[in-house]
Design a protein around this motif. Structure first.
Motif, PDB file in Angstrom:
ATOM      1  N   GLN A  27       0.824  -1.209   0.000  1.00  0.00           N
ATOM      2  CA  GLN A  27       0.000   0.000   0.000  1.00  0.00           C
ATOM      3  C   GLN A  27       0.858   1.259   0.000  1.00  0.00           C
ATOM      4  OE1 GLN A  27      -3.120   0.291  -0.493  1.00  0.00           O
ATOM      5  NE2 GLN A  27      -3.896  -1.773  -0.194  1.00  0.00           N
ATOM      6  N   GLN A  28       1.910   1.260   0.797  1.00  0.00           N
ATOM      7  CA  GLN A  28       2.785   2.425   0.847  1.00  0.00           C
ATOM      8  C   GLN A  28       3.527   2.618  -0.474  1.00  0.00           C
ATOM      9  OE1 GLN A  28       3.225   4.713   3.435  1.00  0.00           O
ATOM     10  NE2 GLN A  28       1.396   3.728   4.242  1.00  0.00           N
ATOM     11  N   ALA A  29       4.020   1.535  -1.048  1.00  0.00           N
ATOM     12  CA  ALA A  29       4.832   1.627  -2.261  1.00  0.00           C
ATOM     13  C   ALA A  29       4.011   2.009  -3.484  1.00  0.00           C
ATOM     14  CB  ALA A  29       5.551   0.302  -2.513  1.00  0.00           C
ATOM     15  N   THR A  30       2.735   1.649  -3.506  1.00  0.00           N
ATOM     16  CA  THR A  30       1.910   1.975  -4.666  1.00  0.00           C
ATOM     17  C   THR A  30       1.211   3.322  -4.542  1.00  0.00           C
ATOM     18  OG1 THR A  30       0.048   0.718  -3.722  1.00  0.00           O
ATOM     19  CG2 THR A  30       1.495  -0.429  -5.297  1.00  0.00           C
ATOM     20  N   SER A  31       1.120   3.861  -3.332  1.00  0.00           N
ATOM     21  CA  SER A  31       0.403   5.122  -3.141  1.00  0.00           C
ATOM     22  C   SER A  31       1.322   6.319  -2.893  1.00  0.00           C
ATOM     23  CB  SER A  31      -0.587   4.994  -1.972  1.00  0.00           C
ATOM     24  OG  SER A  31       0.090   4.727  -0.752  1.00  0.00           O
ATOM     25  N   GLU A  32       2.546   6.061  -2.437  1.00  0.00           N
ATOM     26  CA  GLU A  32       3.478   7.139  -2.139  1.00  0.00           C
ATOM     27  C   GLU A  32       4.631   7.116  -3.148  1.00  0.00           C
ATOM     28  OE1 GLU A  32       3.089   9.462   0.077  1.00  0.00           O
ATOM     29  OE2 GLU A  32       1.283   8.626   1.015  1.00  0.00           O
ATOM     30  N   GLY A  39      10.353   0.850  -1.773  1.00  0.00           N
ATOM     31  CA  GLY A  39       9.450  -0.262  -1.485  1.00  0.00           C
ATOM     32  C   GLY A  39       9.731  -1.460  -2.361  1.00  0.00           C
ATOM     33  N   ALA A  40      10.012  -1.213  -3.646  1.00  0.00           N
ATOM     34  CA  ALA A  40      10.328  -2.305  -4.560  1.00  0.00           C
ATOM     35  C   ALA A  40      11.634  -2.985  -4.157  1.00  0.00           C
ATOM     36  CB  ALA A  40      10.410  -1.787  -5.985  1.00  0.00           C
ATOM     37  N   ARG A  41      12.637  -2.187  -3.779  1.00  0.00           N
ATOM     38  CA  ARG A  41      13.917  -2.767  -3.346  1.00  0.00           C
ATOM     39  C   ARG A  41      13.738  -3.579  -2.070  1.00  0.00           C
ATOM     40  NH1 ARG A  41      18.248   1.750  -2.783  1.00  0.00           N
ATOM     41  NH2 ARG A  41      19.492  -0.076  -2.216  1.00  0.00           N
ATOM     42  N   LEU A  42      12.927  -3.066  -1.157  1.00  0.00           N
ATOM     43  CA  LEU A  42      12.661  -3.797   0.081  1.00  0.00           C
ATOM     44  C   LEU A  42      11.954  -5.112  -0.211  1.00  0.00           C
ATOM     45  CD1 LEU A  42      12.635  -3.964   3.172  1.00  0.00           C
ATOM     46  CD2 LEU A  42      10.517  -2.630   3.143  1.00  0.00           C
ATOM     47  N   CYS A  43      10.976  -5.068  -1.102  1.00  0.00           N
ATOM     48  CA  CYS A  43      10.266  -6.305  -1.467  1.00  0.00           C
ATOM     49  C   CYS A  43      11.219  -7.311  -2.101  1.00  0.00           C
ATOM     50  CB  CYS A  43       9.120  -5.985  -2.431  1.00  0.00           C
ATOM     51  SG  CYS A  43       7.690  -5.196  -1.658  1.00  0.00           S
ATOM     52  N   ALA A  83      -9.682   8.803  -9.923  1.00  0.00           N
ATOM     53  CA  ALA A  83      -9.123   8.179  -8.721  1.00  0.00           C
ATOM     54  C   ALA A  83      -8.668   6.750  -9.005  1.00  0.00           C
ATOM     55  CB  ALA A  83     -10.150   8.196  -7.594  1.00  0.00           C
ATOM     56  N   ALA A  84      -9.457   6.002  -9.771  1.00  0.00           N
ATOM     57  CA  ALA A  84      -9.097   4.623 -10.103  1.00  0.00           C
ATOM     58  C   ALA A  84      -7.838   4.596 -10.965  1.00  0.00           C
ATOM     59  CB  ALA A  84     -10.251   3.937 -10.829  1.00  0.00           C
ATOM     60  N   ARG A  85      -7.751   5.522 -11.900  1.00  0.00           N
ATOM     61  CA  ARG A  85      -6.566   5.574 -12.760  1.00  0.00           C
ATOM     62  C   ARG A  85      -5.335   5.950 -11.952  1.00  0.00           C
ATOM     63  NH1 ARG A  85      -9.977   8.636 -16.065  1.00  0.00           N
ATOM     64  NH2 ARG A  85      -8.616  10.477 -15.864  1.00  0.00           N
ATOM     65  N   LYS A  86      -5.471   6.843 -10.997  1.00  0.00           N
ATOM     66  CA  LYS A  86      -4.328   7.233 -10.176  1.00  0.00           C
ATOM     67  C   LYS A  86      -3.801   6.048  -9.386  1.00  0.00           C
ATOM     68  CE  LYS A  86      -2.832  10.588  -6.699  1.00  0.00           C
ATOM     69  NZ  LYS A  86      -3.226  11.741  -5.856  1.00  0.00           N
ATOM     70  N   ARG A  87      -4.704   5.265  -8.796  1.00  0.00           N
ATOM     71  CA  ARG A  87      -4.274   4.057  -8.072  1.00  0.00           C
ATOM     72  C   ARG A  87      -3.586   3.079  -9.009  1.00  0.00           C
ATOM     73  NH1 ARG A  87      -9.386   4.836  -5.659  1.00  0.00           N
ATOM     74  NH2 ARG A  87     -10.316   3.268  -7.039  1.00  0.00           N
ATOM     75  N   PHE A  88      -4.135   2.934 -10.203  1.00  0.00           N
ATOM     76  CA  PHE A  88      -3.555   2.022 -11.186  1.00  0.00           C
ATOM     77  C   PHE A  88      -2.161   2.476 -11.597  1.00  0.00           C
ATOM     78  CE2 PHE A  88      -3.294   0.705 -15.780  1.00  0.00           C
ATOM     79  CZ  PHE A  88      -3.027  -0.634 -15.520  1.00  0.00           C
ATOM     80  N   GLY A  90      -0.012   4.141  -9.826  1.00  0.00           N
ATOM     81  CA  GLY A  90       0.919   3.809  -8.747  1.00  0.00           C
ATOM     82  C   GLY A  90       1.319   2.348  -8.794  1.00  0.00           C
ATOM     83  N   PHE A  91       0.362   1.482  -9.083  1.00  0.00           N
ATOM     84  CA  PHE A  91       0.641   0.050  -9.199  1.00  0.00           C
ATOM     85  C   PHE A  91       1.556  -0.234 -10.385  1.00  0.00           C
ATOM     86  CE2 PHE A  91      -0.817  -3.879 -11.419  1.00  0.00           C
ATOM     87  CZ  PHE A  91      -0.210  -4.793 -10.568  1.00  0.00           C
ATOM     88  N   VAL A  92       1.280   0.388 -11.525  1.00  0.00           N
ATOM     89  CA  VAL A  92       2.087   0.172 -12.734  1.00  0.00           C
ATOM     90  C   VAL A  92       3.547   0.524 -12.485  1.00  0.00           C
ATOM     91  CG1 VAL A  92       2.525   1.034 -15.076  1.00  0.00           C
ATOM     92  CG2 VAL A  92       0.190   0.460 -14.372  1.00  0.00           C
ATOM     93  N   LEU A  93       3.783   1.674 -11.910  1.00  0.00           N
ATOM     94  CA  LEU A  93       5.157   2.128 -11.715  1.00  0.00           C
ATOM     95  C   LEU A  93       5.859   1.340 -10.616  1.00  0.00           C
ATOM     96  CD1 LEU A  93       4.525   5.940 -12.182  1.00  0.00           C
ATOM     97  CD2 LEU A  93       5.560   4.342 -13.813  1.00  0.00           C
ATOM     98  N   PHE A  94       5.115   0.893  -9.619  1.00  0.00           N
ATOM     99  CA  PHE A  94       5.712   0.024  -8.606  1.00  0.00           C
ATOM    100  C   PHE A  94       6.127  -1.305  -9.222  1.00  0.00           C
ATOM    101  CE2 PHE A  94       4.812  -3.582  -5.720  1.00  0.00           C
ATOM    102  CZ  PHE A  94       5.882  -3.424  -4.845  1.00  0.00           C
ATOM    103  N   LEU A  95       5.253  -1.895 -10.042  1.00  0.00           N
ATOM    104  CA  LEU A  95       5.602  -3.178 -10.655  1.00  0.00           C
ATOM    105  C   LEU A  95       6.779  -3.011 -11.605  1.00  0.00           C
ATOM    106  CD1 LEU A  95       4.224  -5.880 -10.080  1.00  0.00           C
ATOM    107  CD2 LEU A  95       3.212  -5.761 -12.361  1.00  0.00           C
ATOM    108  N   GLY A  96       6.859  -1.859 -12.265  1.00  0.00           N
ATOM    109  CA  GLY A  96       8.025  -1.599 -13.100  1.00  0.00           C
ATOM    110  C   GLY A  96       9.306  -1.591 -12.287  1.00  0.00           C
TER     111      GLY A  96
END
Length: 207
Positions: A27-32, A39-43, A83-88, A90-96
């Motif tokens: 949640q932190q890594a995809t929203s902040e 967050g990705a490095r920690l994961c 709002a849905a696109r903004k959450r998405f 964050g997820f896209v860039l985290f997975l990248g």
């Protein structure tokens, strides 16, 4: 991170605690935005070093299950409200960030590349400004590694992606600022993503 992982190994001892840990970091890594890379490095580190396993698997297994829950409705998210696109996004860039070191040996490399292509397709299939801005950021982050992975398998997927972006520049009703960003991205790719003679994953991710 080593000390942190050792501490967690002693404290995260139940299935529920592991799922809560994954969800908190996710949640932190995809929203902040500022926590995305860390967050990705920690994961990545905890996936290799956290010893606890639950009925759903290891830390990495639980993390992938959490990512899959947001990956499956990617088309709906990309065409949802702001709002849905903004959450998405964050997820896209985290997975990248999470999947960036594609050169790491492992059986999941092809699946990771396919997942990143799926995210990119969702963004480009719904070419509103914020989706296109996210696609530009995503390709600046992952483009070199993705192209190397595709070329290594004799595939021309990046050519298809760039052609798709060219069509969007010509036909999509995006703003002039976003159209300029897309053209600059095409220019960046034409110069081999601005890479020098050394092209390790760590050096590419720092540019």
């Amino acid at each position: 991170m080593e000390q942190f992982a050792e501490t967690l190994s002693g404290q995260v001892t139940t299935d529920e605690a592991l799922e809560e840990l994954v969800d908190l970091i996710y949640q932190q890594a995809t929203s902040e935005r500022k926590l995305r890379c860390r967050g990705a490095r920690l994961c990545g580190y905890l996936s290799r070093h956290l010893t606890i396993r639950s009925q759903r698997g290891s830390f990495y297994d639980v993390l992938l299950q959490r990512c899959q829950a947001d990956y499956e409705p990617r088309d709906q998210a990309a065409k949802g409200d702001e709002a849905a696109r903004k959450r998405f996004h964050g997820f896209v860039l985290f997975l990248g960030e999470l999947y960036l070191p594609l050169e790491i040996e492992g059986a999941n490399t092809e699946a990771r590349v396919a997942a990143l292509r799926g995210l990119l397709e969702a963004l480009l299939s719904h070419p509103v400004d914020d989706n296109l801005i996210c696609a530009v950021k995503f390709l600046k982050l992952t483009g070199p590694a993705l192209e190397d992975a595709w070329k290594g398998n004799g595939r021309t997927d990046m050519d298809e992606v760039i052609q798709r972006i060219g069509n969007i520049v010509l036909d999509a009703p995006c703003s002039e600022g976003v159209r300029h960003m897309l053209l600059k991205l095409v220019e960046l790719r034409s110069s081999d993503w601005g890479r020098g003679p050394v092209t390790s994953a760590s050096e590419r991710s720092s540019t």
